[in-house]
Design an enzyme around this catalytic site. Sequence first.
Site, PDB file in Angstrom:
ATOM      1  N   GLU A   1      13.679 -23.809  32.776  1.00  0.00           N
ATOM      2  CA  GLU A   1      12.620 -22.938  32.623  1.00  0.00           C
ATOM      3  C   GLU A   1      12.036 -22.293  34.040  1.00  0.00           C
ATOM      4  O   GLU A   1      11.060 -22.333  34.314  1.00  0.00           O
ATOM      5  CB  GLU A   1      11.492 -22.999  31.741  1.00  0.00           C
TER       6      GLU A   1
ATOM      7  N   HIS B   1      13.104 -31.149  35.426  1.00  0.00           N
ATOM      8  CA  HIS B   1      12.110 -30.663  34.393  1.00  0.00           C
ATOM      9  C   HIS B   1      10.443 -30.648  34.867  1.00  0.00           C
ATOM     10  O   HIS B   1       9.913 -31.243  34.602  1.00  0.00           O
ATOM     11  CB  HIS B   1      12.329 -31.361  33.110  1.00  0.00           C
TER      12      HIS B   1
ATOM     13  N   GLU C   1      15.726 -25.876  23.343  1.00  0.00           N
ATOM     14  CA  GLU C   1      14.534 -25.881  22.950  1.00  0.00           C
ATOM     15  C   GLU C   1      14.225 -24.995  21.716  1.00  0.00           C
ATOM     16  O   GLU C   1      14.328 -23.792  21.823  1.00  0.00           O
ATOM     17  CB  GLU C   1      13.379 -25.944  23.991  1.00  0.00           C
TER      18      GLU C   1
ATOM     19  N   ARG D   1      18.507 -34.559  24.401  1.00  0.00           N
ATOM     20  CA  ARG D   1      18.373 -34.053  25.777  1.00  0.00           C
ATOM     21  C   ARG D   1      16.967 -34.870  26.355  1.00  0.00           C
ATOM     22  O   ARG D   1      16.272 -34.750  25.600  1.00  0.00           O
ATOM     23  CB  ARG D   1      18.014 -32.453  25.572  1.00  0.00           C
TER      24      ARG D   1
ATOM     25  N   ASN E   1      15.753 -21.949  25.880  1.00  0.00           N
ATOM     26  CA  ASN E   1      14.768 -22.210  25.331  1.00  0.00           C
ATOM     27  C   ASN E   1      13.904 -21.131  24.534  1.00  0.00           C
ATOM     28  O   ASN E   1      13.673 -20.055  25.231  1.00  0.00           O
ATOM     29  CB  ASN E   1      13.613 -22.815  26.022  1.00  0.00           C
TER      30      ASN E   1
ATOM     31  N   TYR F   1      10.997 -19.670  21.388  1.00  0.00           N
ATOM     32  CA  TYR F   1      10.056 -20.251  20.520  1.00  0.00           C
ATOM     33  C   TYR F   1       9.533 -19.270  19.439  1.00  0.00           C
ATOM     34  O   TYR F   1       9.335 -19.300  18.436  1.00  0.00           O
ATOM     35  CB  TYR F   1       9.027 -21.095  21.241  1.00  0.00           C
TER      36      TYR F   1
END
Length: 470
Positions: free
Chosen positions: A179, A134, A379, A89, A319, A321
């Site tokens: 995002e 992005h 991500e 990606r 995404n 985390y």
Amino acid sequence: MLKWLVCVAFLITNSLAGKKIPDTFLLGASSAAFQIEGGWNEDGKGPSLWDTYLHDKNASENGDIACDSYHKWREDIANVKSLGLDFYRFSIAWSRILPSGTLNNINQEGIDYYLNLIKALKAENIEPVVTIYHWDMPQHVHELGGFLNPQFVDYFGDYARLVFELYAPYVKYWLTINEPFMICLGGYGLGFMAPGLNLIGDGVYQCGYVLLKAHAKAYRIYDEEFREKYNGQVGLVINFDWAEPLTNSSQDLEAQRRYQEFALGWWANPVYLGNWPQVMIDRIAYRSKLEGFSRSRLPEFTQEEIDYINGTSDFFGLNTYNVGQVKYGPEPTIGLPAYTSDIGIVVVNDPDYYHPRGIRDSVNHIHKKYRPRGILITENGKMTGDILDDQGRISLIRDYMDNLLDAVLEDRVNVFGYSVWSLMDNFEWGSYEKRFGIIRTDFDSPNRTRTWKQSAKWYQNVTATRTLDV
């Protein structure tokens, strides 16, 4: 009875020999143009919002050289191949192919750079997963108002159509915008990201209103002009970290629900269900009235806009985390309008809280509420210091992948791929100290030397054996 015995045998085999990864499950790594390319003003590239933002404040670190992937892209592809990845990606720098962001100035050298990159990946049987935007908006488009300007939708549509015309024959998976939560809250609301605006009570919502229409515009262009010929898939990348309620009290459970709607639903509801989450509509209208506004600070979609945005996703890009905790808090006093007051909850900051099952909870929640045709983890990773023996990163990725595979194998959630952030250490939007890469980048070296960390070697073994050593 036979099906039950087969299921039990499968689970026992998995537990004894590690967790098998389905052959159809894609494994990849991610990057972003501004964070790795460098070459900020080479070969006709125009300045981006982030170039100007960092240069104007004389930041000690910037993206002028980054990982120098503009020149070292062949080495990066060789690393992707050696890792045994199914996909890579990356993003296209808008101002590298359209220096001003508009169609009156098209830069052939920028076009050729990405065409060479994409063709080289395809030659190695690596699927290119392309992010159209992005964060690196052309400076000229920003000066025209960026995400606060409704005309941005048309600029973005022109850009998206061009990249589809150029690269759709080779690209199966497209990501429109990365995002939106971070773009709007970080860049237009709290001001800690470019363009550094502090419009936390209104600009943050105007940003979201324009952004979602821009995403829909790109999706509709592909759907109407390119899908029949190329049959690719287009999605939006939403960042969302699961949060547990601090207690099982009804108030903390309500805080969790409100968090989900203001963080995830803000973006997913219009795309998958139509319109903003009702709790956002109600709370922002209520507080706006008490603050003295004649209308809600949250822009109201017309029915035509609701219909245009709804359904604009072939898969859900996620995404994720961390996992946190939230709790109920007293209603914020009426004063300066702000997103943080609109959501009206308390985020519990506990650095020792670790709950890797959150990724399983996230995809289950997304699956049950939004029913996407598929979910791609675009991500996931861990920040460390500048170390090669990065066992902490390995542990986190293993734990998250383990729970993700449980969602796939046991809960039957259609997650079809996982991408680690990131392929290599890069410029983390203001700092080279934050290291997320599975490959080390030596930023003190003019050559930007790449060195595999232990996590890269571990991930290579995962892709080779299709087994997670849990």
